[in-house]
Design an enzyme around this catalytic site. Structure first.
Site, PDB file in Angstrom:
ATOM      1  N   HIS A 187       0.840  -1.206   0.000  1.00 18.37           N
ATOM      2  CA  HIS A 187       0.000   0.000   0.000  1.00 18.37           C
ATOM      3  C   HIS A 187       0.873   1.254   0.000  1.00 18.37           C
ATOM      4  O   HIS A 187       0.589   2.225  -0.702  1.00 18.37           O
ATOM      5  CB  HIS A 187      -0.887   0.039   1.254  1.00 18.37           C
ATOM      6  CG  HIS A 187      -1.875  -1.081   1.365  1.00 18.37           C
ATOM      7  ND1 HIS A 187      -1.789  -2.055   2.327  1.00 18.37           N
ATOM      8  CD2 HIS A 187      -2.982  -1.381   0.637  1.00 18.37           C
ATOM      9  CE1 HIS A 187      -2.807  -2.902   2.209  1.00 18.37           C
ATOM     10  NE2 HIS A 187      -3.539  -2.517   1.180  1.00 18.37           N
ATOM     11  N   SER A 231      -2.823  -7.906   3.084  1.00 18.29           N
ATOM     12  CA  SER A 231      -3.381  -7.751   4.436  1.00 18.29           C
ATOM     13  C   SER A 231      -3.795  -9.110   4.983  1.00 18.29           C
ATOM     14  O   SER A 231      -3.730  -9.354   6.185  1.00 18.29           O
ATOM     15  CB  SER A 231      -4.602  -6.831   4.394  1.00 18.29           C
ATOM     16  OG  SER A 231      -4.257  -5.610   3.764  1.00 18.29           O
TER      17      SER A 231
HETATM   18  P1  AMP Z   1      -6.501  -3.721  -0.554  1.00 14.31           P
HETATM   19  O1  AMP Z   1      -6.328  -2.943   0.711  1.00 14.31           O
HETATM   20  O2  AMP Z   1      -6.086  -5.153  -0.451  1.00 14.31           O
HETATM   21  O3  AMP Z   1      -7.869  -3.529  -1.176  1.00 14.31           O
HETATM   22  O4  AMP Z   1      -5.479  -3.097  -1.592  1.00 14.31           O
HETATM   23  C1  AMP Z   1      -5.471  -1.716  -1.861  1.00 14.31           C
HETATM   24  C2  AMP Z   1      -4.564  -1.472  -3.030  1.00 14.31           C
HETATM   25  O5  AMP Z   1      -3.245  -1.909  -2.689  1.00 14.31           O
HETATM   26  C3  AMP Z   1      -4.964  -2.245  -4.292  1.00 14.31           C
HETATM   27  O6  AMP Z   1      -4.752  -1.426  -5.431  1.00 14.31           O
HETATM   28  C4  AMP Z   1      -4.027  -3.421  -4.266  1.00 14.31           C
HETATM   29  O7  AMP Z   1      -3.767  -3.955  -5.545  1.00 14.31           O
HETATM   30  C5  AMP Z   1      -2.773  -2.768  -3.702  1.00 14.31           C
HETATM   31  N1  AMP Z   1      -1.889  -3.800  -3.155  1.00 14.31           N
HETATM   32  C6  AMP Z   1      -2.217  -4.793  -2.293  1.00 14.31           C
HETATM   33  N2  AMP Z   1      -1.149  -5.591  -2.080  1.00 14.31           N
HETATM   34  C7  AMP Z   1      -0.132  -5.094  -2.818  1.00 14.31           C
HETATM   35  C8  AMP Z   1       1.230  -5.491  -3.043  1.00 14.31           C
HETATM   36  N3  AMP Z   1       1.743  -6.551  -2.457  1.00 14.31           N
HETATM   37  N4  AMP Z   1       1.981  -4.723  -3.875  1.00 14.31           N
HETATM   38  C9  AMP Z   1       1.452  -3.642  -4.492  1.00 14.31           C
HETATM   39  N5  AMP Z   1       0.186  -3.225  -4.327  1.00 14.31           N
HETATM   40  C10 AMP Z   1      -0.596  -3.940  -3.515  1.00 14.31           C
END
Ligand code: AMP
Length: 280
Positions: free
Chosen positions: A37, A186
């Site tokens: 993130h 997460s």
């Molecule tokens: P989330 O909180 O899981 O909905 O993710 C929020 C944003 O963070 C989304 O655009 C995800 O693709 C990105 N994201 C989650 N994990 C990663 C990671 N390991 N590397 C890069 N971006 C990530």
């Protein structure tokens, strides 16, 4: 960092910034923040003047109620991380601020929602469309930053922006990985220590499958991944496919002239993890 819980307040602040000619970057998240993130916050800070982050566990994108109820929530730690990353504004609303009334919006993402995550998590992408369209309409960012860890989601968001004619540039950022190669997520915090160790097999399989796709073809790579996961009592494969990287068409034959990507979803214990790997 400004911490706001109402979209009406966010709109006011963003309008103020925009009226002084500044550009706005937006990073939507569901919280329990990690370096993945934060890499999006960093990209936004590099490419825009002000960075807005949202933390909202969007109920409408969860097709599994248990997944929603156990989704990790660490707002205090998140705020410390965002402050340190010099995020300018955090929007951290209640469900009632995002959805004063339940959303009835129905999107049509066509083929894109019929495969992989769309097929295995019915309704998921419609929920993503609902929340992202509400956030985009409210914040009207110049650029929005998403992780390519959710490869199919980035394509869905691009389709959403095209369909709604939103003046938002969708920027896809690289996957951040742990030292052992596991894609940061997460949901990783929900794994037991034994499951966490086993999960490190996922990137190893993706890397090995990459080489098998090139040397022996897609069927051989699928067989290998299936077999290696079947050997693990704590793992269950949801899908593994090799797709055209631009259209996400599922491939049965590898063509080295076209960019391809392998995508996986796998249960480790009760936790479902996804990853993807550009074939090189
Ligand atoms: P989330 O909180 O899981 O909905 O993710 C929020 C944003 O963070 C989304 O655009 C995800 O693709 C990105 N994201 C989650 N994990 C990663 C990671 N390991 N590397 C890069 N971006 C990530």
């Amino acid at each position: 960092m400004l911490v706001l819980r109402k979209m009406s307040e966010v709109k006011q602040k963003v309008a103020e910034w925009k009226s002084s000619g500044k550009t706005i970057g937006f990073v939507p998240t569901m919280g329990a923040l990690h370096q993945g993130h934060l890499s999006l916050i960093e990209a936004s800070k590099t490419h825009t003047d002000y960075t807005v982050c949202s933390i909202f566990v969007n109920p409408t994108q969860f097709n599994n109620p248990t997944d929603l109820s156990r989704y990790p929530k660490t707002p205090e730690a998140d705020m410390i991380l965002l402050e340190a990353a010099q995020c300018d504004l955090l929007y951290i609303p209640d469900v009632s601020d995002v959805y004063p009334k339940p959303s009835t919006a129905i999107f049509n993402f066509g083929y894109l929602e019929s495969i992989l995550e769309g097929e295995h998590r019915p309704g998921h992408f419609n929920g993503v469309g609902q929340v992202v369209s509400i956030l985009f309409h409210g914040i009207l960012p110049d650029k929005a930053f998403f992780g390519s860890k959710d490869y199919q989601q980035v394509m869905i968001i691009k389709s959403l922006v095209r369909q709604l004619h939103l003046p938002v540039e969708v920027v896809s950022c690289p996957i951040k990985r742990e030292n052992d190669g596991l894609a940061m997520s997460s949901r990783n915090t929900l794994l037991t220590s034994e499951e966490r160790k086993i999960a490190s097999l996922i990137p190893k399989l993706m890397q090995a499958a990459n080489d098998i796709v090139i040397s022996d073809g897609i069927d051989a790579a699928k067989e290998y991944v299936n077999h290696r996961i079947e050997e693990q009592p704590l793992m269950k494969l949801d899908y593994f496919e090799v797709c055209d990287a631009d259209s996400l068409n599922i491939l049965s034959e590898y063509n080295q002239k076209r960019p391809s990507v392998s995508l996986i979803a796998v249960f480790v214990g009760k936790i479902r993890l996804i990853d993807n790997w550009m074939i090189t």
